[in-house]
Design a protein around this motif. Structure first.
Motif, PDB file in Angstrom:
ATOM      1  N   LYS A   1       1.068  -1.066  -0.250  1.00  0.00           N
ATOM      2  CA  LYS A   1       0.297   0.091  -0.110  1.00  0.00           C
ATOM      3  C   LYS A   1       1.056   1.197   0.027  1.00  0.00           C
ATOM      4  O   LYS A   1       1.577   1.527   1.030  1.00  0.00           O
ATOM      5  CB  LYS A   1      -0.902  -0.075   1.181  1.00  0.00           C
ATOM      6  N   CYS A   2       0.814   1.863  -0.903  1.00  0.00           N
ATOM      7  CA  CYS A   2       1.551   3.447  -1.065  1.00  0.00           C
ATOM      8  C   CYS A   2       0.568   4.562  -1.180  1.00  0.00           C
ATOM      9  O   CYS A   2      -0.636   4.523  -1.819  1.00  0.00           O
ATOM     10  CB  CYS A   2       2.029   3.477  -2.480  1.00  0.00           C
ATOM     11  N   LEU A   3       0.697   5.623  -0.249  1.00  0.00           N
ATOM     12  CA  LEU A   3       0.199   6.828  -0.176  1.00  0.00           C
ATOM     13  C   LEU A   3       0.860   7.858  -0.682  1.00  0.00           C
ATOM     14  O   LEU A   3       2.043   8.000  -0.316  1.00  0.00           O
ATOM     15  CB  LEU A   3      -0.147   7.027   1.216  1.00  0.00           C
ATOM     16  N   PHE A   4       0.272   8.556  -1.580  1.00  0.00           N
ATOM     17  CA  PHE A   4       0.710   9.894  -2.129  1.00  0.00           C
ATOM     18  C   PHE A   4       0.188  11.060  -1.502  1.00  0.00           C
ATOM     19  O   PHE A   4      -1.029  11.214  -1.560  1.00  0.00           O
ATOM     20  CB  PHE A   4       0.777   9.813  -3.582  1.00  0.00           C
ATOM     21  N   VAL A   5       0.753  12.065  -0.814  1.00  0.00           N
ATOM     22  CA  VAL A   5       0.381  13.009  -0.318  1.00  0.00           C
ATOM     23  C   VAL A   5       1.151  14.238  -0.998  1.00  0.00           C
ATOM     24  O   VAL A   5       2.156  14.635  -1.050  1.00  0.00           O
ATOM     25  CB  VAL A   5       0.756  13.373   1.352  1.00  0.00           C
TER      26      VAL A   5
ATOM     27  N   ALA B   1       6.272   5.289 -12.470  1.00  0.00           N
ATOM     28  CA  ALA B   1       6.884   4.337 -11.761  1.00  0.00           C
ATOM     29  C   ALA B   1       5.945   3.328 -11.097  1.00  0.00           C
ATOM     30  O   ALA B   1       6.736   2.137 -10.946  1.00  0.00           O
ATOM     31  CB  ALA B   1       7.775   5.050 -10.977  1.00  0.00           C
ATOM     32  N   LEU B   2       5.260   3.606 -10.415  1.00  0.00           N
ATOM     33  CA  LEU B   2       4.284   2.446  -9.488  1.00  0.00           C
ATOM     34  C   LEU B   2       3.366   1.690 -10.012  1.00  0.00           C
ATOM     35  O   LEU B   2       2.905   0.759  -9.425  1.00  0.00           O
ATOM     36  CB  LEU B   2       3.638   3.237  -8.399  1.00  0.00           C
ATOM     37  N   ASP B   3       2.857   1.936 -11.197  1.00  0.00           N
ATOM     38  CA  ASP B   3       1.907   1.239 -11.985  1.00  0.00           C
ATOM     39  C   ASP B   3       1.998  -0.176 -11.684  1.00  0.00           C
ATOM     40  O   ASP B   3       2.896  -0.962 -12.485  1.00  0.00           O
ATOM     41  CB  ASP B   3       1.878   1.632 -13.467  1.00  0.00           C
ATOM     42  N   GLY B   4       0.906  -0.785 -10.957  1.00  0.00           N
ATOM     43  CA  GLY B   4       0.916  -2.312 -11.035  1.00  0.00           C
ATOM     44  C   GLY B   4       1.819  -2.889 -10.019  1.00  0.00           C
ATOM     45  O   GLY B   4       1.502  -4.086  -9.986  1.00  0.00           O
ATOM     46  N   ARG B   5       2.631  -2.010  -9.356  1.00  0.00           N
ATOM     47  CA  ARG B   5       3.471  -2.540  -8.248  1.00  0.00           C
ATOM     48  C   ARG B   5       3.091  -2.321  -6.646  1.00  0.00           C
ATOM     49  O   ARG B   5       3.545  -2.779  -5.879  1.00  0.00           O
ATOM     50  CB  ARG B   5       4.832  -1.998  -8.552  1.00  0.00           C
ATOM     51  N   CYS B   6       2.006  -1.488  -6.610  1.00  0.00           N
ATOM     52  CA  CYS B   6       1.234  -1.303  -5.254  1.00  0.00           C
ATOM     53  C   CYS B   6       0.067  -0.592  -5.501  1.00  0.00           C
ATOM     54  O   CYS B   6      -0.266  -0.222  -6.466  1.00  0.00           O
ATOM     55  CB  CYS B   6       2.271  -0.427  -4.352  1.00  0.00           C
ATOM     56  N   GLU B   7      -0.751  -0.820  -4.455  1.00  0.00           N
ATOM     57  CA  GLU B   7      -2.085  -0.014  -4.519  1.00  0.00           C
ATOM     58  C   GLU B   7      -1.751   1.336  -4.106  1.00  0.00           C
ATOM     59  O   GLU B   7      -1.057   1.475  -2.988  1.00  0.00           O
ATOM     60  CB  GLU B   7      -3.083  -0.766  -3.568  1.00  0.00           C
ATOM     61  N   LEU B   8      -2.179   2.155  -4.755  1.00  0.00           N
ATOM     62  CA  LEU B   8      -1.612   3.638  -4.649  1.00  0.00           C
ATOM     63  C   LEU B   8      -2.913   4.576  -4.332  1.00  0.00           C
ATOM     64  O   LEU B   8      -3.814   4.343  -5.227  1.00  0.00           O
ATOM     65  CB  LEU B   8      -0.962   4.280  -6.069  1.00  0.00           C
ATOM     66  N   ARG B   9      -3.084   5.208  -3.355  1.00  0.00           N
ATOM     67  CA  ARG B   9      -4.081   6.221  -2.914  1.00  0.00           C
ATOM     68  C   ARG B   9      -3.281   7.575  -3.062  1.00  0.00           C
ATOM     69  O   ARG B   9      -2.129   7.833  -2.599  1.00  0.00           O
ATOM     70  CB  ARG B   9      -4.636   6.070  -1.481  1.00  0.00           C
ATOM     71  N   GLN B  10      -4.236   8.698  -3.245  1.00  0.00           N
ATOM     72  CA  GLN B  10      -3.482   9.884  -3.197  1.00  0.00           C
ATOM     73  C   GLN B  10      -4.432  10.829  -2.198  1.00  0.00           C
ATOM     74  O   GLN B  10      -5.719  10.878  -2.169  1.00  0.00           O
ATOM     75  CB  GLN B  10      -3.622  10.516  -4.485  1.00  0.00           C
TER      76      GLN B  10
ATOM     77  N   PRO C   1      -0.583   2.689   5.169  1.00  0.00           N
ATOM     78  CA  PRO C   1       0.168   2.351   4.157  1.00  0.00           C
ATOM     79  C   PRO C   1       1.499   1.840   4.505  1.00  0.00           C
ATOM     80  O   PRO C   1       2.074   2.202   5.491  1.00  0.00           O
ATOM     81  CB  PRO C   1       0.435   3.776   3.336  1.00  0.00           C
ATOM     82  N   ASP C   2       2.383   1.112   3.806  1.00  0.00           N
ATOM     83  CA  ASP C   2       3.660   0.593   3.653  1.00  0.00           C
ATOM     84  C   ASP C   2       4.591   1.688   3.529  1.00  0.00           C
ATOM     85  O   ASP C   2       5.614   1.624   4.289  1.00  0.00           O
ATOM     86  CB  ASP C   2       3.816  -0.479   2.755  1.00  0.00           C
ATOM     87  N   ILE C   3       4.310   2.745   2.670  1.00  0.00           N
ATOM     88  CA  ILE C   3       5.123   3.868   2.504  1.00  0.00           C
ATOM     89  C   ILE C   3       4.321   5.000   2.135  1.00  0.00           C
ATOM     90  O   ILE C   3       3.058   4.871   1.509  1.00  0.00           O
ATOM     91  CB  ILE C   3       6.238   3.566   1.431  1.00  0.00           C
ATOM     92  N   VAL C   4       4.710   6.132   2.531  1.00  0.00           N
ATOM     93  CA  VAL C   4       3.928   7.604   2.198  1.00  0.00           C
ATOM     94  C   VAL C   4       4.995   8.429   1.354  1.00  0.00           C
ATOM     95  O   VAL C   4       6.265   8.414   1.776  1.00  0.00           O
ATOM     96  CB  VAL C   4       3.804   8.230   3.561  1.00  0.00           C
ATOM     97  N   ILE C   5       4.686   8.516  -0.040  1.00  0.00           N
ATOM     98  CA  ILE C   5       5.221   9.692  -0.780  1.00  0.00           C
ATOM     99  C   ILE C   5       4.761  10.850  -0.679  1.00  0.00           C
ATOM    100  O   ILE C   5       3.449  11.113  -0.805  1.00  0.00           O
ATOM    101  CB  ILE C   5       5.290   9.101  -2.302  1.00  0.00           C
TER     102      ILE C   5
ATOM    103  N   ARG D   1      10.392   5.219  -7.917  1.00  0.00           N
ATOM    104  CA  ARG D   1      11.450   4.017  -7.970  1.00  0.00           C
ATOM    105  C   ARG D   1      12.193   3.908  -6.353  1.00  0.00           C
ATOM    106  O   ARG D   1      12.324   2.791  -6.017  1.00  0.00           O
ATOM    107  CB  ARG D   1      12.631   4.284  -8.857  1.00  0.00           C
ATOM    108  N   THR D   2      12.525   4.865  -5.744  1.00  0.00           N
ATOM    109  CA  THR D   2      12.793   4.694  -4.508  1.00  0.00           C
ATOM    110  C   THR D   2      11.819   4.062  -3.546  1.00  0.00           C
ATOM    111  O   THR D   2      12.549   3.119  -2.397  1.00  0.00           O
ATOM    112  CB  THR D   2      13.465   6.170  -3.795  1.00  0.00           C
ATOM    113  N   ALA D   3      10.563   4.470  -3.549  1.00  0.00           N
ATOM    114  CA  ALA D   3       9.578   3.936  -2.842  1.00  0.00           C
ATOM    115  C   ALA D   3       9.678   2.123  -3.078  1.00  0.00           C
ATOM    116  O   ALA D   3       9.740   1.461  -2.026  1.00  0.00           O
ATOM    117  CB  ALA D   3       8.004   4.413  -3.077  1.00  0.00           C
ATOM    118  N   LEU D   4       9.793   1.699  -4.228  1.00  0.00           N
ATOM    119  CA  LEU D   4      10.075   0.352  -4.584  1.00  0.00           C
ATOM    120  C   LEU D   4      11.434   0.057  -3.778  1.00  0.00           C
ATOM    121  O   LEU D   4      11.028  -1.287  -3.493  1.00  0.00           O
ATOM    122  CB  LEU D   4      10.080   0.177  -6.006  1.00  0.00           C
ATOM    123  N   LYS D   5      12.376   0.505  -3.682  1.00  0.00           N
ATOM    124  CA  LYS D   5      13.606  -0.193  -3.334  1.00  0.00           C
ATOM    125  C   LYS D   5      13.345  -0.057  -1.741  1.00  0.00           C
ATOM    126  O   LYS D   5      13.705  -1.233  -1.167  1.00  0.00           O
ATOM    127  CB  LYS D   5      14.690   0.943  -3.375  1.00  0.00           C
ATOM    128  N   ILE D   6      12.681   0.989  -1.233  1.00  0.00           N
ATOM    129  CA  ILE D   6      12.380   0.565   0.338  1.00  0.00           C
ATOM    130  C   ILE D   6      11.325  -0.570   0.725  1.00  0.00           C
ATOM    131  O   ILE D   6      11.388  -1.409   1.690  1.00  0.00           O
ATOM    132  CB  ILE D   6      11.743   1.871   0.930  1.00  0.00           C
TER     133      ILE D   6
END
Length: 331
Positions: free
Chosen positions: A33-37, A57-66, A96-100, A275-280
């Protein structure tokens, strides 16, 4: 690299030197789960560009909310703090697992206030010039700062007008523009150029300042974001009749009103952050990834405004530049 001196803190690298994500790193899956603020709003050209880069960069690689904080239009401290609290509430409820994040207000009102050295990892983007005010990096935070190509812009301007003695900076009355203005004041002083400025709160004030700016050798167009009564068509028509002096900008959404642009690329921030979120998500710690500065830029020209002012550009600049034709901007 020379223009980065004095604006970057320890541990910041140039974007191109960060290791490239491999395909194995990106096999995260939609269970993450990725959150974009975003600090700002949909329709603001910069934010839209960051979002496009991030989604690619994130397409199909995590669930993205904004979550959009909308703090270009919501200007009071109370409103900004409330938006940050709503973002915090979403983080707590959705986990979320990470916040961008994008831009300064998310860094200031959300990360700095509530998540210093917390368990949730953050990747910021678009923080202007330096992270010093926010105390980054934290052990759970890395990101990309936003540096305007000021020196290349001055160099291009001098190709057109070699004897620049005075310049005029015109932008909106916002925190971001105050930070940008300071950098232009420093760069102008190094070059022996006298710089006057206006940070306008309304379209009427902006137009009056633009007319005043015609008495100078160079007009530097800051961002209009934050001038809430801005009318694109009215300003374009006004500039077409008032332009007499060379104008330059670092913001591509200002090109409908400007002659030459040496601009940042918003998508670079979103792509790098994704890309950095995916590395984390793949196991790296934020503290293992250095804070970087953007490095990509575009060259733009606006033939309509150049023609209105009867200004010609060097052939080499004309050959390299992208041309503004029916340029749409919702900022």
């Amino acid at each position: 690299m020379q223009q980065l001196k004095g604006c970057l803190t320890a541990g910041i690298a140039v974007a191109g030197f960060l290791a490239v994500v491999t395909p194995g790193d990106m096999a995260i899956g939609r269970e993450a789960k990725c959150l974009f603020v975003s600090s700002y709003h949909k329709g603001y050209a910069w934010s839209d560009g960051v979002e496009r880069g991030l989604r690619s960069a994130l397409d199909g690689r995590c669930e993205l909310r904004q979550f959009d904080m909308d703090t270009k239009r919501l200007k009071s401290e109370a409103e900004k703090q409330q938006q940050a609290l709503e973002a915090k509430g979403l983080i707590e409820s959705w986990a979320p697992d990470i916040v961008i994040t994008a831009d300064d207000n998310a860094a200031k009102y959300l990360i700095q206030r509530y998540y210093q050295d917390a368990e949730t990892p953050f990747v910021f983007s678009g923080v202007n010039w330096t992270v010093e005010a926010y105390g980054f990096p934290y052990r759970n935070v890395t990101g990309m700062i936003e540096v305007a190509p000021i020196e290349p812009m001055f160099e291009r301007a001098e190709e057109v007008s070699p004897d620049i003695r005075s310049a005029f900076y015109l932008g909106a009355d916002t925190l971001t523009e105050k930070k940008n203005l300071k950098r232009f004041q420093e760069a102008s002083a190094r070059r022996g150029v006298k710089l006057e400025y206006v940070l306008a709160g309304s379209m009427k004030d902006w137009m009056a300042a633009y007319q005043k700016a015609q008495a100078h050798d160079l007009i530097i167009m800051g961002s209009n974001a934050g001038i809430n009564d801005w009318d694109r068509d009215e300003v374009r028509a006004f500039v077409g009749g008032a332009a007499k002096r060379l104008s330059v900008t670092n913001h591509y959404w200002m090109m409908p009103y400007t002659m030459v642009g040496i601009t940042k690329v918003a998508e670079e921030h979103g792509e790098w952050a994704g890309r950095t979120a995916l590395k984390i998500l793949g196991g790296m710690q934020p503290g293992e990834i250095p804070i970087v500065a953007n490095s990509r830029r575009d060259i733009w020209i606006n033939p309509e405004v150049l023609s209105a002012a009867d200004i010609s550009l060097p052939r080499g600049l004309m050959r390299k530049a992208k041309r503004v034709t029916g340029f749409a901007s919702k900022s």
